[in-house]
Design a protein around this motif. Structure first.
Motif, short mmCIF file in Angstrom:
data_model
loop_
_atom_site.label_atom_id
_atom_site.label_comp_id
_atom_site.label_asym_id
_atom_site.label_seq_id
_atom_site.Cartn_x
_atom_site.Cartn_y
_atom_site.Cartn_z
N SER A 510 0.83 -1.21 0.00
CA SER A 510 0.00 0.00 0.00
C SER A 510 0.86 1.25 0.00
O SER A 510 0.58 2.22 -0.71
N ALA A 511 1.91 1.23 0.81
CA ALA A 511 2.82 2.38 0.85
C ALA A 511 3.50 2.59 -0.49
O ALA A 511 3.58 3.72 -1.00
N ILE A 512 4.00 1.50 -1.09
CA ILE A 512 4.66 1.61 -2.38
C ILE A 512 3.69 2.12 -3.45
O ILE A 512 4.03 2.99 -4.25
N GLY A 513 2.48 1.57 -3.45
CA GLY A 513 1.50 2.02 -4.42
C GLY A 513 1.12 3.48 -4.24
O GLY A 513 0.99 4.23 -5.21
N GLY A 514 0.96 3.89 -2.97
CA GLY A 514 0.64 5.29 -2.73
C GLY A 514 1.74 6.23 -3.16
O GLY A 514 1.48 7.28 -3.76
N VAL A 515 2.98 5.86 -2.88
CA VAL A 515 4.11 6.70 -3.29
C VAL A 515 4.21 6.77 -4.80
O VAL A 515 4.41 7.84 -5.39
N ALA A 516 4.07 5.62 -5.47
CA ALA A 516 4.13 5.60 -6.93
C ALA A 516 3.01 6.44 -7.54
O ALA A 516 3.23 7.20 -8.49
N GLY A 517 1.80 6.30 -6.98
CA GLY A 517 0.69 7.08 -7.51
C GLY A 517 0.87 8.57 -7.31
O GLY A 517 0.58 9.37 -8.22
N ALA A 518 1.37 8.96 -6.14
CA ALA A 518 1.59 10.39 -5.89
C ALA A 518 2.67 10.95 -6.80
O ALA A 518 2.53 12.05 -7.34
N ASN A 519 3.75 10.21 -6.98
CA ASN A 519 4.80 10.68 -7.88
C ASN A 519 4.29 10.83 -9.31
O ASN A 519 4.63 11.78 -10.01
N ALA A 520 3.46 9.88 -9.74
CA ALA A 520 2.89 9.96 -11.08
C ALA A 520 1.97 11.18 -11.20
O ALA A 520 1.96 11.87 -12.23
N ALA A 521 1.20 11.46 -10.15
CA ALA A 521 0.27 12.59 -10.20
C ALA A 521 0.99 13.93 -10.19
O ALA A 521 0.60 14.86 -10.91
N TYR A 522 2.04 14.05 -9.39
CA TYR A 522 2.72 15.33 -9.24
C TYR A 522 3.80 15.57 -10.29
O TYR A 522 4.30 16.68 -10.41
N PHE A 523 4.16 14.54 -11.04
CA PHE A 523 5.25 14.62 -11.99
C PHE A 523 4.95 15.70 -13.04
O PHE A 523 4.06 15.57 -13.86
N ASN A 524 5.69 16.79 -13.00
CA ASN A 524 5.51 17.92 -13.92
C ASN A 524 4.09 18.48 -13.91
O ASN A 524 3.65 19.10 -14.89
N SER A 525 3.37 18.29 -12.81
CA SER A 525 2.00 18.78 -12.73
C SER A 525 1.94 20.29 -12.60
O SER A 525 2.78 20.92 -11.96
N THR A 526 0.94 20.87 -13.24
CA THR A 526 0.60 22.28 -13.03
C THR A 526 -0.91 22.39 -12.80
O THR A 526 -1.53 23.40 -13.15
N ASP A 527 -1.47 21.37 -12.20
CA ASP A 527 -2.92 21.26 -12.02
C ASP A 527 -3.34 21.79 -10.66
O ASP A 527 -2.73 21.46 -9.64
N GLU A 528 -4.40 22.57 -10.63
CA GLU A 528 -4.92 23.09 -9.37
C GLU A 528 -5.31 21.97 -8.41
O GLU A 528 -5.25 22.15 -7.18
N ALA A 529 -5.67 20.81 -8.94
CA ALA A 529 -6.04 19.68 -8.09
C ALA A 529 -4.89 19.23 -7.20
O ALA A 529 -5.11 18.58 -6.17
N ASP A 530 -3.66 19.60 -7.56
CA ASP A 530 -2.48 19.22 -6.78
C ASP A 530 -1.95 20.39 -5.96
O ASP A 530 -0.77 20.43 -5.61
N LYS A 531 -2.81 21.31 -5.61
CA LYS A 531 -2.38 22.55 -4.96
C LYS A 531 -1.75 22.34 -3.59
O LYS A 531 -1.05 23.22 -3.10
N GLN A 532 -2.01 21.19 -2.96
CA GLN A 532 -1.39 20.94 -1.65
C GLN A 532 0.11 20.71 -1.76
O GLN A 532 0.85 20.87 -0.80
N VAL A 533 0.58 20.35 -2.94
CA VAL A 533 2.00 20.11 -3.18
C VAL A 533 2.60 21.21 -4.06
O VAL A 533 3.76 21.57 -3.92
N LEU A 534 1.81 21.76 -4.97
CA LEU A 534 2.26 22.84 -5.83
C LEU A 534 2.01 24.19 -5.18
O LEU A 534 1.04 24.36 -4.44
N GLN A 535 2.88 25.15 -5.47
CA GLN A 535 2.67 26.50 -4.94
C GLN A 535 1.83 27.30 -5.93
O GLN A 535 1.91 27.11 -7.14
N TRP A 536 1.06 28.25 -5.42
CA TRP A 536 0.04 28.95 -6.20
C TRP A 536 0.58 29.59 -7.48
O TRP A 536 -0.08 29.57 -8.53
N ALA A 537 1.76 30.14 -7.47
CA ALA A 537 2.27 30.91 -8.61
C ALA A 537 2.88 30.02 -9.69
O ALA A 537 3.95 30.30 -10.21
N GLN A 538 2.18 28.97 -10.04
CA GLN A 538 2.63 28.04 -11.07
C GLN A 538 1.75 28.17 -12.31
O GLN A 538 0.56 27.86 -12.26
N PRO A 539 2.28 28.63 -13.45
CA PRO A 539 1.49 28.68 -14.68
C PRO A 539 1.20 27.27 -15.20
O PRO A 539 1.85 26.30 -14.83
#
Length: 689
Positions: A510-539
């Motif tokens: 479960s831990a490995i899957g969660g980490v892999a999923g999070a890395n896949a989601a945040y990888f080069n993300s500029t999506d508002e849905a990931d705002k807890q990890v991304l900072q607001w001033a991201q185009p």
């Protein structure tokens, strides 16, 4: 807020201890097993004498079976109860692997290979598609001034943009590599990718499984991965500080004075990246003081007087200072020489990075200028730092919202590490296996807690990158937690307990899957849905190809301005955006105003393209301003219709300029667009024609 401080979200336009470490140490610095196990207070040729001394002291210990015959406390130069504190120190004894059998050198080699393997994975995660995400506001700000320094050779330390490490290193890098998002982020990615190697420095204090787990956590944590792919200093200061701490530990564990020099070098590098290197030092000192207090209280609980304990500490210090030469005098001379050399090294690195350019190079050819350069690179830099960050203005904000924001970033960006960290603290502190608590784990726990509650005070904006400084210390008890689950699974497998094996496997998977999923989601993300990890001033990423086309258009335009920023004020506000009175003020830092910073990160891309940029004041008549427009016009989203009415034959590309509540429109002359990127024109929506 300082105009160069950075965007805030509130600025938006609208509203194993049973499985101890192995006895055979494959030391990367070529120390032998006897070197590692020898008392720090003695050289190899008098190790037996030191062991006798330790045994004599250990006679007062009520649990002598927990001690190696060579006194661990002296070996580690613990300024405390050297022999009678084995239970409290928790330093792992090393004779067995939990099965009553001696560990072999191959087991330690396997741990080394595990650390190296996760380091390789970390490098891949950080280097693949490193330039795929468009620059963040903060990356654009630092990147622009690196380009100006690269062009002019003029650089002066400005605390508001943090330390000079990235400008100095990237200036050299841009000589070797084409200027790009990938190249600019490469130093941080490499340091972040090599960060898991730091786990190996703690091999005398952690078991093999824990070493590999620590490397894995540093390699795979989604927040650490994301901000290792980000041109900021947070991963740099964390990595350099932890390596410096690990080298201090190695110095204690081996008794080698030579560790003073790499320790100094890495601490100096930490101070060239970001001012919160000071916070790391304070956390280290505070956690160390609490560990010493633990030892003193434990000694008092056994009925020893404070005078006896302090006397023992004094004896330990004396032994460590006089054990590096044939005589006490020779040893002290060697210690002082090492300290002096380390100080010179620290100053040399500090001055090299903090001294203004080109003054530093001029001083090398004209020694008369050297005192001024030395002053600017030391005292002058410290004064600037104090003036900018020491006054408290940047910390003038409510505490609780910043704490909540930090916790939220941790929950979204490091849930597995938090869970394993809490498990590791409990398992080690309360002896769920082994003799614990071990001092390194306790030390890291205090460090993590201090960072969690301290950074909401120290930071000036709500930003997820602050969570890095909590994750890094928490990774040490986290590694203990991972090892606890792995060991439980191994023991259950040996006893054929299928239920326990399944439960442990479920937790790990479960831990490995969660980490892999999070890395896949945040990888080069500029999506508002990931705002807890991304900072607001991201185009958003779609802006990047548009601005690259703008660069191509600028390169083909030979007359007049290439790009016009339409100065504006947001609806219902008198704030000025996009306008700069004197564009030539942007040649050297600090920039002129009033509103260059709101353009970020576009100046990084426009400067790379050598674009000729101008702007109009907010109160200018648009019909007059746009009567003879350049091939590119950039405006805020809320001004799109008004600007479109004044332009003829332009294609419009609108993009999110921040995660939410802000957009930018890039108007490009259709004729120029067809010439440089005909395939891109079809993706536009037409402005008025």
């Amino acid at each position: 807020m300082s105009p160069d401080e950075g965007p805030r979200e509130t600025d938006e336009p609208s509203s194993e201890a049973t499985r101890p470490a192995d006895s055979v140490d494959i030391d990367v610095d070529t120390d032998t097993e006897s070197d590692v196990d020898t008392d720090i207070a003695s050289d190899a040729d008098n190790a037996a004498g030191a062991g006798d001394d330790a045994d004599a002291i250990a006679d007062s210990d009520t649990t002598p079976n927990r001690r190696d015959e060579r006194d661990d406390a002296i070996e580690h130069v613990d300024l405390a109860d050297d022999a009678s504190q084995s239970a409290e120190s928790g330093s792992p004894s090393r004779p067995s692997n939990g099965d009553g059998e001696d560990d072999s050198g191959s087991t330690r080699r396997h741990a080394l290979f595990g650390v190296l393997g996760f380091t390789a994975v970390a490098l891949v995660l950080r280097l693949v598609a490193l330039g795929g995400r468009i620059f963040h506001w903060d990356e654009g700000r630092v990147g622009y001034w690196i380009l100006r320094y690269h062009e002019t050779g003029v650089h002066t330390y400005r605390p508001i943009v943090h330390g000079p490490f990235l400008p100095i290193v990237n200036d050299w890098l841009f000589v070797l590599l084409p200027v790009s998002d990938f190249a600019a982020r490469l130093p941080v990615a490499l340091v972040g990718g090599l960060f898991p190697l730091a786990a190996w420095l703690f091999r005398e204090r952690l078991r093999d499984t824990e070493l590999v787990a620590l490397a894995a956590l540093l390699a795979l944590n989604p927040l650490v991965v994301y901000y290792s792919r980000f041109m900021r200093n947070d991963v740099l200061v964390a990595a350099f500080s932890v390596v410096a701490l690990g080298l201090v530990v190695r110095g204690f564990d081996t008794g080698r004075l030579r560790y003073a020099f790499p320790t100094t070098a890495f601490f100096a590098l930490a101070f060239t990246t970001k001012a919160n290197a000071l916070l790391y030092v304070l956390c280290f000192l505070g956690a160390g003081a609490l560990i010493a207090d633990h030892r003193l209280l434990a000694s008092r609980a056994r009925g020893e007087s404070a005078r006896t304990v302090v006397g023992r500490w004094r004896t330990s210090v004396s032994r460590s200072l006089t054990a590096h030469g044939p005589t006490a005098k020779a040893s002290l001379a060697r210690v002082l020489a090492t300290g002096g050399g380390a100080l010179v090294l620290f100053l040399a690195i500090t001055v090299f990075f903090y001294a203004p350019r080109p003054d530093l190079w001029q001083a090398l050819s004209n020694p008369a200028q050297l005192p001024n350069v030395l002053d600017a690179g030391t005292v002058g830099a410290a004064e600037k730092l104090t003036e900018t960050w020491g006054g408290g203005g940047h910390q003038d904000h409510p505490y609780l919202p910043y704490l909540v924001d930090l916790v939220e970033s941790l929950v979204y960006g490091a849930p597995a590490l938090i869970a394993f960290g809490l498990l590791g603290v409990v398992a080690d502190r309360y002896g769920l296996f082994g003799d614990g608590p071990r001092e390194l784990v306790t030390f890291a726990t205090y460090w993590a807690v201090a960072s969690l509650f301290g950074y909401p005070i120290a930071t000036d904006i709500e930003a997820p990158w602050a969570a890095i400084h909590v994750i890094v210390p928490l990774a040490i008890p986290g590694a203990v937690g991972v090892a606890f689950i792995v060991d439980a699974a191994r023991d259950a497998l040996d006893s054929r307990d299928a239920v326990s094996v399944g439960l442990a496997a479920l937790i790990l998977l479960s831990a490995i899957g969660g980490v892999a999923g999070a890395n896949a989601a945040y990888f080069n993300s500029t999506d508002e849905a990931d705002k807890q990890v991304l900072q607001w001033a991201q185009p958003e990423n779609s802006l990047k190809p548009t601005i690259e086309v703008v660069g191509d258009v600028a390169a083909e335009n030979d007359e007049g301005a290439d790009v016009l920023f339409v100065g504006t004020s947001p609806p219902g506000s008198d704030e000025t955006l996009f306008y700069v009175r004197d564009e030539s003020s942007l040649n050297t830092a600090p920039p002129g105003g009033p509103a260059w910073h709101d353009r970020l990160p576009l100046p990084w891309y426009l400067e790379r393209a050598d674009a000729n940029v101008t702007s109009s004041p907010p109160d200018a008549d648009l019909s007059e301003t746009l009567s003879d427009p350049p091939p590119v016009v950039i405006a805020k989203g809320y001004d799109r219709n008004e600007v479109s009415r004044e332009l003829s034959g332009y294609a419009a590309f609108e993009h999110k300029f921040r995660l939410w509540s802000d957009s930018v429109v890039v108007f490009i002359d259709r004729e120029e667009l067809r010439r440089v990127a005909p395939e891109y024109e079809s993706e536009s929506s037409a402005a008025t024609s």
